[in-house]
Design a protein around this motif. Sequence first.
Motif, PDB file in Angstrom:
ATOM      1  N   THR A 272       0.867  -1.178   0.000  1.00  0.00           N
ATOM      2  CA  THR A 272       0.000   0.000   0.000  1.00  0.00           C
ATOM      3  C   THR A 272       0.900   1.223   0.000  1.00  0.00           C
ATOM      4  O   THR A 272       2.121   1.113   0.163  1.00  0.00           O
ATOM      5  CB  THR A 272      -0.930   0.066   1.230  1.00  0.00           C
TER       6      THR A 272
ATOM      7  N   ARG B  52      -3.951   4.682  -0.849  1.00  0.00           N
ATOM      8  CA  ARG B  52      -5.010   4.941   0.134  1.00  0.00           C
ATOM      9  C   ARG B  52      -5.870   6.126  -0.301  1.00  0.00           C
ATOM     10  O   ARG B  52      -7.102   6.105  -0.175  1.00  0.00           O
ATOM     11  CB  ARG B  52      -4.405   5.175   1.519  1.00  0.00           C
TER      12      ARG B  52
ATOM     13  N   PRO C  15      -7.199   0.030  -0.293  1.00  0.00           N
ATOM     14  CA  PRO C  15      -5.838   0.518  -0.568  1.00  0.00           C
ATOM     15  C   PRO C  15      -4.899  -0.524  -1.158  1.00  0.00           C
ATOM     16  O   PRO C  15      -4.096  -0.209  -2.034  1.00  0.00           O
ATOM     17  CB  PRO C  15      -5.355   0.987   0.813  1.00  0.00           C
TER      18      PRO C  15
END
Length: 210
Positions: free
Chosen positions: A158, A163, A179
């Motif tokens: 991620t 995100r 995410p």
Amino acid sequence: MTGTAAPAPHHATDPAVVVGDDGLARPAWAATDPLLRHYYDTEWGMPVCDEHGLYERITLEAFQAGLSWATILRKRPAFRTAFDGFDPDRVAAYGDADIERLLADAGIVRNRAKILAAVTNARATVRLREHGGLPALVWSFKPPQTPRPRTFAEIPTTSPHSRALAAALRKHGFAFVGPTTMHALMEAVGIIDTHLLDSHRRGTSGIWPA
């Protein structure tokens, strides 16, 4: 898996990087299976900047959650047939009969939540045209720098940008866009380059230098 077994590979600097019989270095996941190897060599990480292509990728990334990418890749022709070539306008018009048709299609992943998300996301894609479109939104989260991993351990799953992309898509009504899934999308469509530095594909997208 089918086909003749590949010759025993030689390892490059990182044991996760495998030099194949053609002399090219690839990550281990793309080194032996012919389908994954072709996908890695020709498609993964190359820029996808059109609405249709991004909608398809978002849909398939959602279906991949909890499964291997090889499973989705083998079923991709069936997915394309079942979902009318991933035409957002056509999928956006799906009703209950289409959902039941898809749930009965053994060629795809028959998960009701993921099928409903594909329809939801098609409708969100169509609505986004009034706000600049899906490609503009997705590519607006391209970071100023890309990872430069030498090992698998250095590849993030991620990022702040994935995100933020997930949050933006959810705000516009998308589903199954967490995410981690969006980070995988960003890798797959060239927004970031997470090819290992020793891989022969590093820097080939034209978006990022090697």
